[in-house]
Each structure stands twice: as structure tokens, then as C-alpha cells.
Design a protein around this motif. Sequence first.
Motif, PDB file in Angstrom:
ATOM      1  N   ARG A   1       1.612 -13.382  -2.278  1.00  0.00           N
ATOM      2  CA  ARG A   1       1.554 -11.774  -2.499  1.00  0.00           C
ATOM      3  C   ARG A   1       0.751 -11.631  -3.885  1.00  0.00           C
TER       4      ARG A   1
ATOM      5  N   GLN B   1      -3.618 -10.072  -9.520  1.00  0.00           N
ATOM      6  CA  GLN B   1      -3.601  -9.159  -8.478  1.00  0.00           C
ATOM      7  C   GLN B   1      -2.362  -9.257  -7.761  1.00  0.00           C
TER       8      GLN B   1
ATOM      9  N   TYR C   1      -0.587  -1.931  -4.132  1.00  0.00           N
ATOM     10  CA  TYR C   1      -1.380  -3.144  -4.881  1.00  0.00           C
ATOM     11  C   TYR C   1      -1.449  -2.379  -6.231  1.00  0.00           C
TER      12      TYR C   1
ATOM     13  N   ASN D   1      -0.297  -7.784  -4.504  1.00  0.00           N
ATOM     14  CA  ASN D   1      -0.505  -7.139  -3.108  1.00  0.00           C
ATOM     15  C   ASN D   1       1.121  -6.801  -2.426  1.00  0.00           C
ATOM     16  N   ASN D   2       0.983  -5.913  -1.679  1.00  0.00           N
ATOM     17  CA  ASN D   2       2.251  -5.954  -1.074  1.00  0.00           C
ATOM     18  C   ASN D   2       3.422  -5.587  -1.958  1.00  0.00           C
ATOM     19  N   LEU D   3       3.327  -4.840  -2.784  1.00  0.00           N
ATOM     20  CA  LEU D   3       4.464  -4.595  -3.588  1.00  0.00           C
ATOM     21  C   LEU D   3       5.798  -4.135  -3.233  1.00  0.00           C
TER      22      LEU D   3
ATOM     23  N   ARG E   1      -3.724  -4.489  -9.795  1.00  0.00           N
ATOM     24  CA  ARG E   1      -4.294  -5.456 -10.624  1.00  0.00           C
ATOM     25  C   ARG E   1      -4.239  -5.354 -12.130  1.00  0.00           C
TER      26      ARG E   1
END
Length: 123
Positions: free
Chosen positions: A66, A81, A16, A83-85, A18
Motif C-alpha cells: 500500500r 506514496q 491516498y 494508497n488505500n488508506l 503523498r
Amino acid sequence: VQLQASGGGLVQAGGYLRLSCAASGRTFKDYVVAWFRQAPGKEREFVAAMRWTGGNTYYSDSLKGRFTISTDNAKNTAYLQMNNLKPEDTAVYSCATNSDRYIRRNAALYHYWGQGTQVTVSS
């Protein structure tokens, strides 16, 4: 109006990041801030948008769940943000804003842009 995007970097798949977009130069009221991304050889793609004062959020259908956009209006800063890239998320991510409150998914309709921050996701 100046926008400064930051927070990009190299991350492994499943990780992840940001991103931040610091804005200055005027009062942003309930105007719109958006995130776009552009991968090599591809057109700029809408990621997410919302108004600086908060409220509803808007996402690319393919990214919903995501990615999360948010703002800190007191700091004139927007966040993304992620996530789970995935490796396919690799791109330069840029923030943009306008002088009205209309949500637009077309990058050509935004007047003010930050310089972009590189996100690279390794497999």
C-alpha cells in the motif's frame, strides 16, 4: 541537517496521500532516509526506508503493497506514496536520516528528524 516533512492531511478511507521530505544541510550520498509514524498512545513505528541514491526499498511487513517510498536525489527529497488508506493509518508521519548507509528499523538509531506531518484517515 534539516528535514521538512509535508503533505499530510485529512482523507477518507480508501483515499491516498503523498508525503514529501525535503532535506538540506549536507550531501546525502547513499545514506539512508526512512519514514516512521506514531499514532496517539503508541510507540513510533517503522514504515519504510531506502537510500537517497535509490536502489532497494524496505517496508514494514504490514504496510507493504500500500505504501511506496521513493527519492529524488537531485532535489534531496524523499516521498511516501500512501494508497488505500485506512483509519488505522492515522498518525504523525516523520522522516529521518543518518550519516551512513545502514537500513535501520529502530527509530532510536536515527540522528536527524523532521517535524512530522499529521495524517488523519476518516472511516
